[in-house]
Design an enzyme around this catalytic site. Sequence first.
Site, PDB file in Angstrom:
ATOM      1  N   CYS A  51      -3.544  43.842   6.935  1.00  0.00           N
ATOM      2  CA  CYS A  51      -4.952  43.925   6.549  1.00  0.00           C
ATOM      3  C   CYS A  51      -5.193  43.409   5.134  1.00  0.00           C
ATOM      4  CB  CYS A  51      -5.486  45.346   6.698  1.00  0.00           C
ATOM      5  SG  CYS A  51      -4.691  46.522   5.604  1.00  0.00           S
TER       6      CYS A  51
ATOM      7  N   ARG B 263       0.835  -1.209   0.000  1.00  0.00           N
ATOM      8  CA  ARG B 263       0.000   0.000   0.000  1.00  0.00           C
ATOM      9  C   ARG B 263       0.864   1.252   0.000  1.00  0.00           C
ATOM     10  NH1 ARG B 263      -5.245  -1.760   2.102  1.00  0.00           N
ATOM     11  NH2 ARG B 263      -4.932  -3.795   3.032  1.00  0.00           N
TER      12      ARG B 263
ATOM     13  N   ARG C 203      -9.301  54.034   5.964  1.00  0.00           N
ATOM     14  CA  ARG C 203      -8.252  54.251   4.971  1.00  0.00           C
ATOM     15  C   ARG C 203      -8.740  55.283   3.976  1.00  0.00           C
ATOM     16  NH1 ARG C 203      -6.508  49.868   0.844  1.00  0.00           N
ATOM     17  NH2 ARG C 203      -8.543  50.295  -0.055  1.00  0.00           N
TER      18      ARG C 203
ATOM     19  N   ARG D 149     -12.345  50.416   3.755  1.00  0.00           N
ATOM     20  CA  ARG D 149     -11.956  50.916   2.424  1.00  0.00           C
ATOM     21  C   ARG D 149     -12.991  51.959   2.018  1.00  0.00           C
ATOM     22  NH1 ARG D 149     -10.726  44.994   1.622  1.00  0.00           N
ATOM     23  NH2 ARG D 149      -8.625  44.819   0.750  1.00  0.00           N
TER      24      ARG D 149
ATOM     25  N   THR E 296      -0.894  43.476   2.242  1.00  0.00           N
ATOM     26  CA  THR E 296      -0.106  42.408   1.604  1.00  0.00           C
ATOM     27  C   THR E 296      -0.593  42.069   0.202  1.00  0.00           C
ATOM     28  OG1 THR E 296      -1.466  40.859   2.847  1.00  0.00           O
ATOM     29  CG2 THR E 296       0.743  41.317   3.718  1.00  0.00           C
ATOM     30  N   ASN E 297      -1.795  42.532  -0.156  1.00  0.00           N
ATOM     31  CA  ASN E 297      -2.230  42.284  -1.539  1.00  0.00           C
ATOM     32  C   ASN E 297      -1.339  43.074  -2.492  1.00  0.00           C
ATOM     33  OD1 ASN E 297      -4.382  40.997  -0.322  1.00  0.00           O
ATOM     34  ND2 ASN E 297      -5.731  42.772  -0.486  1.00  0.00           N
ATOM     35  N   ASP E 298      -1.248  44.366  -2.214  1.00  0.00           N
ATOM     36  CA  ASP E 298      -0.406  45.198  -3.083  1.00  0.00           C
ATOM     37  C   ASP E 298       1.070  44.886  -2.872  1.00  0.00           C
ATOM     38  OD1 ASP E 298      -1.873  46.886  -4.865  1.00  0.00           O
ATOM     39  OD2 ASP E 298      -2.794  47.757  -3.081  1.00  0.00           O
TER      40      ASP E 298
ATOM     41  N   HIS F 285     -10.836  41.789  -7.682  1.00  0.00           N
ATOM     42  CA  HIS F 285     -11.931  42.604  -7.176  1.00  0.00           C
ATOM     43  C   HIS F 285     -13.116  41.738  -6.758  1.00  0.00           C
ATOM     44  CE1 HIS F 285     -15.551  45.182  -7.783  1.00  0.00           C
ATOM     45  NE2 HIS F 285     -14.795  46.049  -7.110  1.00  0.00           N
TER      46      HIS F 285
HETATM   47  C1  PEP Z   1      -3.799  45.486   0.286  1.00  0.00           C
HETATM   48  O1  PEP Z   1      -3.270  45.919  -0.727  1.00  0.00           O
HETATM   49  O2  PEP Z   1      -3.418  44.465   0.876  1.00  0.00           O
HETATM   50  C2  PEP Z   1      -4.947  46.204   0.861  1.00  0.00           C
HETATM   51  C3  PEP Z   1      -5.463  45.868   2.021  1.00  0.00           C
HETATM   52  O3  PEP Z   1      -5.489  47.175   0.095  1.00  0.00           O
HETATM   53  P1  PEP Z   1      -6.453  46.890  -1.171  1.00  0.00           P
HETATM   54  O4  PEP Z   1      -6.707  45.418  -1.229  1.00  0.00           O
HETATM   55  O5  PEP Z   1      -7.670  47.673  -0.946  1.00  0.00           O
HETATM   56  O6  PEP Z   1      -5.613  47.380  -2.285  1.00  0.00           O
HETATM   57 MG    MG Z   2      -3.775  47.953  -1.332  1.00  0.00          MG
END
Ligand code: PEP
Ligand code: MG
Length: 852
Positions: A788, A108, A584, A528, A726-728, A424
């Site tokens: 965030c 196995r 923000r 936001r 952290t997204n940007d 988005h």
């Molecule tokens: C990000 O960039 O992590 C953030 C919180 O801002 P937004 O997603 O609105 O660009």
């Molecule tokens: Mg951002």
Amino acid sequence: MIQSIEKSWVTPREHTPDAGLYGGKGASLMTMAAMGIPVPMGFILPIGYEKPLFACHGDDLKAHSTFPSSSEHPSPFPLDIETALSTLEQKLGSYLGDPDRPLFLSVRSGGAISMPGMMDTFLNIGLVPKTCPALAERLGLSLAQTESLYIQQHKDWENSWSTLPDLSNPRLLIQDPKIHLWQAIQAVWHSWNSPRALAYRQHHNLQNDGGSAVIIQAMVFGNASGRSGTGVLFTRRPDTGENTLFGEFLPHAQGEDLVSGAVTPQPLSDLSDYAPKIFEELCHYARTLEHAQGDMQDIEFTFENDTLWILQTRSGKRTANATFRIAYDRVMADESTREQSLTSIDPMTIDGLLHPQLTQPNGLLSIARGLATSPGAAIGRLTFDPEAVTPDSILLLRETSAEDVPAMLMAKGVVTLRGGMTSHAAVIMRSIGKPCISGLENAAITPNGLEINGHVFPIGTTVTMDGTAGILFDGPGTIETPSFSFQTTEVLSWADEVRSLTVYANADTPEDILRAMTWGADGIGLCRTEHMMFQTQRLRLMQQFILAPTADWRNHALLELETLHQHDLLALLRAANSKRLIVRLLDPPLHEFLPTSQEEKSLLARHWDQSLQDIERCIEKRSETNPMMGQRGCRLGLAFPELYAMQIRALFGAMDQAVADGLSPDCGVMIPLVAHVKELETLRTLFYSLNPGLRRVNFGVMIETPRAALIADALAQWVDFISFGTNDLTQMTWGLSRDDSNPITQTYHALGIADPFYAVDTMGVGQLMEWACTRAKTVNPNIAISVCGEHAANPRNIGFFHRIGIGSVSCSPWALPRVRLAAAKAVLSHDGSSPQGADCVVATGVKEESRL
Ligand code: PEP
Ligand code: MG
């Protein structure tokens, strides 16, 4: 090294065998053997055992069809397998291929993480013509029946071995069970990369490196002639968590018969009549194993001629409600501590209680797959036009933009052809708790409808979307909305006592804030404000401000906006009820506020009494080639300080009103997308010029560009807090568009690169974050540090954030319960476990009391 499965040979009991080496199944067998629980004897080839063999022979085991076991006797195996086999034979007193005392083996797989049914298994190795009579006697079959079993089995083996490089080998025709054993072992290794195993790992976001252990054990026959059978039991009910044994068994059968569902099994309780001694032993082992493993167990067993064998034990899969009931009950019964119970819970489990779930996908036709970007399930009619959305719609678009938000809020769910975890659509739908699937594969929107692999699903087709799995189905499924039990709420409160991270929510409507408070938010870490501008009246004023030909018009728009903004912010402050609210200032590129459709543009032209051409010219003037790197974030505030001033005044006005209402507003303002300290200084001056020390409002900066992270010390001296977007930060560090990442992350997956928008990239983005934390604290020891971005919603990232000295995280309201659990686990595990394991940056940050 090859590991034996036998009581006297195994690792001492207090030492837990390593599942990363012996696979989950192998490690559990070793543990059980060490505890004196009856498991069939055998041995385990650890994960990676085959690597040197492949390396020596240019990835081709064919070149190595025999191994010298001694100078006289070449063997199909390497020497240590030969030795392990002969030791096993001597211990058992039965031998592979021996007509009088034949040994039969099972082979196995055993991955470090279980992949049920995805890899190959071989039973009855050792069955050759000369061993048929002995097996016939053991199973109570005629010789003819056993021979036909042998013929069938042999055909199956040849079929599954035919893909191995070595299998054109005519030696296979020689009835040598050792060759069969070697082929079976190789087939298990190869099945690690079988299409179904690859698809399973891709679906579950599991790494492709690693491989499988191979577990070789003496066969025990639940279909033997005496009182025999096989079954599966859970130590508690997996559906409700009730503390009672629950399972099924089949007399005179093997495990495969149970799994295949060909025969209807009997409830476990019937075993007490059929084989009372076996039932009693089983109950004893079930309790012993649950106690030893500290969790509800799923146990496979077989009994042959009144002798019980335990074949496997593992933590049992269970419903979300059962998870919390079991955790709670075990603590109440003093079978575990709160900490142990919290540690045993996968934080993601709780999501099953927050969103409607698809209960019966069976029978539904899956149309297409995509990324599971917001969980939950919904049934609705396909709609391709945001203007035509009704509350019954599943909105399907190429991608979404700010203009589509009203339609998205109304629809039951959203499916997009493009986009990834931070697109988005994904961000919006997660924030409102509705399902979203992004990056639908092989799909196109045509004038006739949704086209997938040549099939067209026209407007109005009823579909079911499973945002938890990322699958779109044709037709209506069955959906159930679960609820929080008393036990779930209790366990969450234990997590709150343990965690040191403050957990905020990202929210920008009073409804979201109220929901966030219900689910235990310590405050709002990111509002936001642009989301507050998309309601028609506000959007018109924003458009007027951006496009108006005269200063007069612009100022007029701002004045009206200020009143509305103040009203909206006051509603947020009331919902937050004196808990922290971080606002923000406006962030998006201007084009997001501008109309895109002809219809919208014409409407605006009529509204302003201008020509369509004039409007188009104004829009054109504002267009940017690369808006995500253009006039957005603080650059918007620098280009239009009056816009930010309007927002700051509106907030102060709302705060004053809230104080008059008897609230004690606790606000912060933060500046997005800063890259240079001068940008921050300029906007800070603006901020304080509007609030000459009168109100207590924290001033903060978002770290969203690599440069901001690198100069965090220079920024830190001007602020009370920093918050990592952290997204940007990921987008800018990787140079990878967060809205277009999906096809690229799929390629990355094949290369073993995790999606950086989901699992924080500890080697790159994480290093920037850690650097920024350390540097910021050197100049401003009291600075509060938060995250965030969407990464804060992924429990797998929380340990890392905790370890590098982050004081708070902010996630969508729907993610709060799981993040509260993950924050407690981060404290309990002390491991800062990172999604990319060895890549993790070692933390030096000191834990801090969050001021945020
Ligand atoms: C990000 O960039 O992590 C953030 C919180 O801002 P937004 O997603 O609105 O660009
Ligand atoms: Mg951002």
